[in-house]
Design an enzyme around this catalytic site. Structure first.
Site, PDB file in Angstrom:
ATOM      1  CB  CYS A   1      52.913  -6.733 -71.016  1.00  0.00           C
ATOM      2  SG  CYS A   1      54.068  -7.619 -71.970  1.00  0.00           S
TER       3      CYS A   1
ATOM      4  CB  CYS B   1      53.516  -3.271 -77.502  1.00  0.00           C
ATOM      5  SG  CYS B   1      54.648  -4.864 -77.440  1.00  0.00           S
TER       6      CYS B   1
ATOM      7  CB  CYS C   1      55.112  -2.285 -70.581  1.00  0.00           C
ATOM      8  SG  CYS C   1      56.189  -1.865 -71.903  1.00  0.00           S
TER       9      CYS C   1
ATOM     10  CB  CYS D   1      60.821  -5.343 -72.469  1.00  0.00           C
ATOM     11  SG  CYS D   1      60.134  -6.194 -73.853  1.00  0.00           S
TER      12      CYS D   1
ATOM     13  CD  GLU E   1      76.642   1.917 -72.251  1.00  0.00           C
ATOM     14  OE1 GLU E   1      76.521   0.884 -72.885  1.00  0.00           O
ATOM     15  OE2 GLU E   1      75.658   2.441 -71.787  1.00  0.00           O
TER      16      GLU E   1
HETATM   17 FE1  SF4 Z   1      57.995  -5.511 -73.999  1.00  0.00          FE
HETATM   18 FE2  SF4 Z   1      55.775  -5.119 -75.368  1.00  0.00          FE
HETATM   19 FE3  SF4 Z   1      55.357  -6.085 -73.066  1.00  0.00          FE
HETATM   20 FE4  SF4 Z   1      56.268  -3.717 -72.863  1.00  0.00          FE
HETATM   21  S1  SF4 Z   1      54.139  -4.306 -73.804  1.00  0.00           S
HETATM   22  S2  SF4 Z   1      57.048  -5.419 -71.863  1.00  0.00           S
HETATM   23  S3  SF4 Z   1      57.407  -3.818 -74.882  1.00  0.00           S
HETATM   24  S4  SF4 Z   1      56.466  -6.961 -74.912  1.00  0.00           S
END
Ligand code: SF4
Length: 374
Positions: free
Chosen positions: A219, A228, A222, A212, A57
């Site tokens: 997205c 989102c 994602c 992200c 970390e």
């Molecule tokens: Fe980021 Fe939202 Fe795109 Fe997912 S949908 S990558 S959380 S901006």
């Protein structure tokens, strides 16, 4: 039928505390995704050893995984546990860190290892609150260690996670303001799952590091895209909001506690500027400058915990080191060393505590001396 029909989860309203339905769906999606698409083979994963997790970390702060890999392995070979690191000479730690940058991390790492040995019998504390008391371990790092190693249900909020959550929640408050950052911490805590904190925490890290992304979020790939709010409004790059106008100045110095025959060398600060006229420790602009000045000094050096002193316009990070000159060192040799600073003189410790000292110096002296006496 109103109130009976189960509604599809809606995006979280900006600034609203994440509701449990959305929180649960968010964490479910993230955990499922992490288990099938997240990272599982990094050398600091698949362990509950807090030494290994802590080391990774700290190394990963402001540094890419690819850069850290080699350093991490070499570090573990040389210092396989916290006792070995605590027993090491700081020079050896810095030498091994050389090239990784942000050397305050290495000094804090060493100071932290020593604190764990001295204050905790060589065992890492098991709570995020206690971990955050150690040198160089901030709130998010403490939470990551506690979640991965001890299963504590606690939120992380490093830079990548701030970006993910700010986008998810369309959190448009300025994170340069501490109160707004605290509000995002509250949101992060409200989103925590009841179970699966390790996969959830790793999932947040993986999402921020691989999907992200700051400039070009993926997205379509994602797992939380349906939830989102930024993606729904095509405003991803608007978040997180952090104003430049509020950006504070940064300053960083090595702070020298020079000791000789039970006394401390203090210098009187200039009559204008920060801590005007107070007695303080000599400063060096960098570890290199300090190393160059002290290269031929006799005696022992001991790093103390670094800290950041917050002034109205400035965050001033100080890295105290205590250099003890042998008592047998002659007056002429000592005078040659201290000639480097004008307006300075030796103080008995009691006398120094009576003098006009900046608050952080008074605290440093009293806590260090109290620790040594206990
Ligand atoms: Fe980021 Fe939202 Fe795109 Fe997912 S949908 S990558 S959380 S901006």
């Amino acid at each position: 039928m109103r109130g009976v029909v189960r509604r599809k989860a809606e995006p979280v309203a900006p600034h609203g505390v994440a509701g449990t339905a959305v929180g649960a769906e968010f964490s479910d999606r993230l955990i499922t995704w992490q288990r099938s698409h997240g990272r599982h083979a990094l050398p600091w994963q698949n362990t509950r050893d807090p030494y290994r997790v802590w080391l990774s970390e700290i190394m990963l702060q402001q540094t890419q995984v690819a850069t850290v890999l080699g350093y991490y392995e070499r570090f573990l070979q040389r210092f396989p546990d916290v006792a070995a690191l605590a027993a090491a000479a700081q020079d050896d730690v810095l030498a091994l860190w050389s090239g990784l940058g942000y050397y305050s991390r290495a000094r804090n790492l060493h100071a932290c290892a020593r604190a764990i040995v001295e204050r905790h019998g060589g065992e890492f504390p098991r709570s995020s609150a206690a971990l955050a008391e150690l040198p160089g371990i901030g709130r998010s790092t403490a939470a990551a260690i506690a979640a991965f190693c001890f299963g504590e249900r606690v939120a992380i909020l490093d830079g990548n996670v701030k970006r993910v959550l700010a986008r998810l929640l369309a959190f448009d408050a300025d994170l340069a303001r501490p109160g707004n950052e605290r509000a995002l911490w509250t949101q992060a805590t409200a989103l925590l799952p009841e179970r699966g904190i390790e996969a959830y925490t790793q999932g947040l890290m993986d999402l921020g590091a691989t999907v992200c992304l700051a400039r070009d979020p993926s997205c379509l790939l994602c797992p939380v895209q349906p939830l989102c709010r930024a993606a729904a409004t095509q405003s991803q790059t608007r978040y997180p909001v952090k104003s430049r106008t509020l950006k504070r100045g940064q300053r960083e110095h090595v702070w020298l506690w020079l000791a000789w025959r039970e006394r401390i060398w203090l210098v009187q600060r200039p009559d204008t500027g920060v801590w005007a006229g107070l007695w303080s420790l000599p400063e060096f602009d960098s570890i290199d400058a300090f190393d160059a000045a002290s290269a031929r000094w006799p005696g022992d050096v001991q790093p103390l915990a670094s800290f950041t002193h917050v002034l109205t316009h400035l965050d001033w990070t100080l890295h105290p080191v205590r250099w003890t000159l042998p008592a047998r060192t002659g007056d002429a040799r000592v005078a040659a060393i201290t000639a480097h600073w004008g307006r300075g003189r030796w103080f008995e410790i009691g006398e120094a505590l009576e003098a006009g000292l900046p608050a952080p110096l008074r605290k440093l002296l009293t806590t260090t001396l109290a620790t040594a006496a206990s």
